[in-house]
Design a protein around this motif. Structure first.
Motif, PDB file in Angstrom:
ATOM      1  N   PRO A   1      29.720 -26.375   1.388  1.00 29.95           N
ATOM      2  CA  PRO A   1      30.314 -25.734   2.561  1.00 29.95           C
ATOM      3  C   PRO A   1      31.172 -26.727   3.346  1.00 29.95           C
ATOM      4  O   PRO A   1      30.777 -27.875   3.559  1.00 29.95           O
TER       5      PRO A   1
ATOM      6  N   THR B   1      32.365 -21.616   2.636  1.00 31.00           N
ATOM      7  CA  THR B   1      31.255 -21.416   3.575  1.00 31.00           C
ATOM      8  C   THR B   1      29.905 -21.346   2.868  1.00 31.00           C
ATOM      9  O   THR B   1      28.866 -21.412   3.521  1.00 31.00           O
ATOM     10  N   HIS B   2      29.923 -21.172   1.547  1.00 30.32           N
ATOM     11  CA  HIS B   2      28.677 -21.095   0.778  1.00 30.32           C
ATOM     12  C   HIS B   2      28.840 -21.877  -0.522  1.00 30.32           C
ATOM     13  O   HIS B   2      29.957 -22.065  -1.019  1.00 30.32           O
ATOM     14  N   ARG B   3      27.741 -22.285  -1.076  1.00 28.62           N
ATOM     15  CA  ARG B   3      27.756 -22.851  -2.420  1.00 28.62           C
ATOM     16  C   ARG B   3      27.960 -21.715  -3.429  1.00 28.62           C
ATOM     17  O   ARG B   3      27.779 -20.541  -3.112  1.00 28.62           O
TER      18      ARG B   3
ATOM     19  N   GLU C   1      25.181 -19.218  -4.034  1.00 29.33           N
ATOM     20  CA  GLU C   1      24.829 -18.391  -2.873  1.00 29.33           C
ATOM     21  C   GLU C   1      25.911 -17.370  -2.549  1.00 29.33           C
ATOM     22  O   GLU C   1      25.772 -16.592  -1.604  1.00 29.33           O
ATOM     23  N   SER C   2      26.982 -17.331  -3.345  1.00 31.08           N
ATOM     24  CA  SER C   2      28.132 -16.517  -3.007  1.00 31.08           C
ATOM     25  C   SER C   2      28.004 -15.091  -3.526  1.00 31.08           C
ATOM     26  O   SER C   2      27.106 -14.758  -4.299  1.00 31.08           O
TER      27      SER C   2
END
Length: 626
Positions: free
Chosen positions: A141, A202-204, A207-208
């Motif tokens: 992120p 904003t996310h790995r 995690e997306s």
């Protein structure tokens, strides 16, 4: 069950052993050596019996009782009491049935391959004034990524550039590309349909959004328990009847051969053979109409659907923006406006621009080559066509360059896109584009209800106003809008409490719901590969109404299979009673069972001649060769 063995060559091998053993033993018996022939018949029966016993033990551990037990009892009893010819005949019939069943239920699909192949493996990351290509698992992120035109966003993030144009149809089902401004969120899996822009992660990756869709497909497919074979539904009652008749005959007469004959006649080959033959014939017949049904289980469920859930974009609608009308001003000719706009739009890769080009070419226009074309990403393009200054784009984009445009013109219908066109400094008109309903949608829905579907819902990621406007007058039982992939899965599972559910979709966002439904149907001609892989049925022709003949064929094939089952069981029961009273020996019982097999298989083959209502030979040819 042998059909569950992991390698199909084992089933074929068992069939070959039984067939060769029967023929070889018969030849030796013909030349006067019954003892040797008995040994060969026993040797040919034992491998089939052993494999069958292993699978029965596995099924019993899972709490399943199948008709295979009757076949195992008949082979075991025949061998125990020296009726080796009857035993090998039963082994041949049974192993032949499992090969047919295996063929009927072969599912050549790899559910996750298409999804995973679309996931980017790396991304371009800004670092110390340079661009480095890094694996997805190294993105954190806050990293600033470069997303080129045509690239798929690798992770969730926010637009770091002034603007971005994204095609999110694979995720939301929305056909029209969206324009985002600096700071707006971007979902992984969306495709850059405009110029290169920067994305702040904003996310790995794990995690997306896109990774979540992959996990949804996996979870939905794990949760969908495999359906039992149709024949097994009759297994317990038929097994009890068989054992009772065999035991009673033995107890009353004291002759164990009577019991053997009863068991041999009772071997449920009409069920084992006729059902897969009818269903395989149905699968073959459906393929002639452009409907690929992935296995006999899918065909059987397709025949008994109560609820239909439809996606909108690319399913209920065509999924491609199309020309609706051209509203001109100041005496401009509509064809001239379209010609000049399409000629200039050749310089743009924007989906709306390409749709205008396609519309002009469909009208037979021979487009000119534009000069000095300059595009403002996501807003419009200006240039010179055949010596005339042309501007094409959004209303604000054109108005900022044409002071005379005071906003008068065509009104915008819900779900449509208005493209303004200015020629030589004057507003020339507006081109109205929309994603229309597929032709014959109302007839398709009426046909589905005629085939027994009592509830039809729309599930879409589009806005409520768009969904309701598109489906107005269709008589749907419900419209669900603004739905995410996981919400579609929940809808499918909720509706499944009241009956079998069929989900029809074409995008990646539909894949989890397709996998969770009792039957998932994908638009395979232009739809996302992931939805086709996750679905049980794929429409090879890009026509929603092709589903109707598929459903009708499934119903007819299942009805024919059931007819064969009922007739086969009836004749088997009659044969068991005859054997119990001594009118049939074990070998005669096996031959009688063969007569029953031939009768029910011939009946099952009627499925090859199914002709759905309202279809003809010309349509078959078109569907078979799309």
């Amino acid at each position: 069950m042998i059909a569950d063995l992991p390698r199909p060559d084992i089933k074929t091998l068992l069939l070959g052993i039984a067939a060769i053993g029967l023929v070889a033993g018969g030849g030796i018996w013909f030349y006067g050596d019954p003892a040797a022939s008995g040994v060969i018949w026993t040797a040919a029966t034992l491998p089939v019996l052993f494999a069958l016993l292993v699978e029965i033990a596995h099924s019993l551990r899972q709490g399943e009782v199948g008709l295979d037990i009757v076949a195992a009892l008949s082979m075991t009893a025949a061998l125990a009491f020296g009726e080796t010819l009857a035993a090998v005949v039963v082994a041949l019939m049974y192993s032949g049935g499992t090969v047919l069943e295996s063929y009927a239920e072969a599912r050549a699909r790899h559910e996750m391959r298409a999804l995973l192949s679309r996931v980017p493996r790396s991304a371009l990351r800004h670092r110390n004034g340079a661009l480095d290509e890094v694996p997805l698992d190294q993105i954190e992120p806050g990293d600033r990524l470069l997303i080129r035109q045509g690239d798929v966003a690798p992770v969730d993030g926010n637009v770091a550039s002034d603007r971005a144009v994204l095609d999110q149809s694979a995720l939301t089902g929305e056909a029209m590309p969206v324009q985002l401004s600096q700071g707006d969120p971007v979902m992984s899996g969306a495709t850059n349909a405009g110029d290169t822009f920067d994305l702040t992660a904003t996310h790995r990756a794990e995690e997306s959004t896109y990774a979540g869709i992959v996990r949804l497909v996996e979870a939905a497919q794990r949760s969908k328990a495999p359906m039992s074979r149709l024949a097994d539904r009759f297994s317990l009652v038929f097994l009890l009847i068989t054992v009772c008749i065999a035991a009673t005959a033995w107890w009353l007469t004291g002759d164990p051969i009577r019991a053997v004959a009863v068991l041999v006649v009772a071997t449920p080959c009409p069920l084992i053979l006729a059902v897969p033959v009818a269903l395989v014939a149905g699968l073959s017949r459906a393929a002639h109409y452009g409907v690929l049904i992935k296995g006999a289980k899918a065909l059987e469920v397709l025949a008994r659907i109560q609820t239909l859930i439809l996606d909108k974009t690319g399913t209920l609608t065509d999924g491609r923006p199309q020309l609706v009308s051209i509203d001109t001003t100041d005496g401009f000719d509509p064809d001239e406006v379209l010609y000049l706009a399409a000629s200039l739009d050749q310089s743009s890769k924007h989906p709306i621009a390409q749709a205008i080009v396609a519309a002009a070419k469909a009208k037979g226009a021979s487009l000119a080559v534009p000069d000095h074309a300059a595009e403002t990403a996501g807003e419009g393009v200006a240039g010179v066509v055949a010596g005339r200054r042309v501007i094409v784009g959004g209303a604000d984009f054109v108005a900022s360059r044409v002071p005379e445009d005071r906003g008068n013109g065509a009104s915008r219908a819900v779900g449509s896109v208005v493209v303004a066109v200015a020629i030589d400094g004057r507003l020339a008109g507006r081109i109205i584009m929309a994603d229309p309903l597929r032709e014959g949608t109302a007839g398709f829905l009426a046909g589905v209800r005629r085939l027994g579907v009592s509830r039809i819902l729309l599930a879409t990621g589009d806005r409520k106003a768009v969904a309701e406007a598109v489906t107005k007058g269709l008589g749907l039982d419900g419209v669900r809008s603004d739905m995410t992939p996981d919400q579609k899965v929940l809808l499918v599972l909720s509706e499944g409490k009241d009956g079998r559910v069929m989900m029809v979709g074409d995008g990646i966002n539909d894949a989890p719901a397709l996998a969770a439904a009792d039957i998932g149907v994908a638009m395979g001609a232009r739809g996302a590969a992931a939805s086709a892989e996750a679905a049980d049925v794929v429409l090879l022709v890009d026509q929603l109404d092709r589903l109707l003949p598929g459903m009708e064929i499934a119903q007819h094939a299942r009805r024919i299979a059931l007819q064969s089952v009922y007739v086969g069981i009836g004749l088997s029961c009659a044969g068991m009673l005859a054997a119990a009273f001594g009118y049939l020996s074990p070998v005669q019982g096996a031959l009688f069972q063969e007569v029953i097999d031939v009768a029910v298989i011939l009946n099952a083959l009627r499925a090859l001649r199914i002709v759905p209502a309202g279809t003809g030979a010309d349509q078959v040819s078109k569907a078979a060769h799309p």
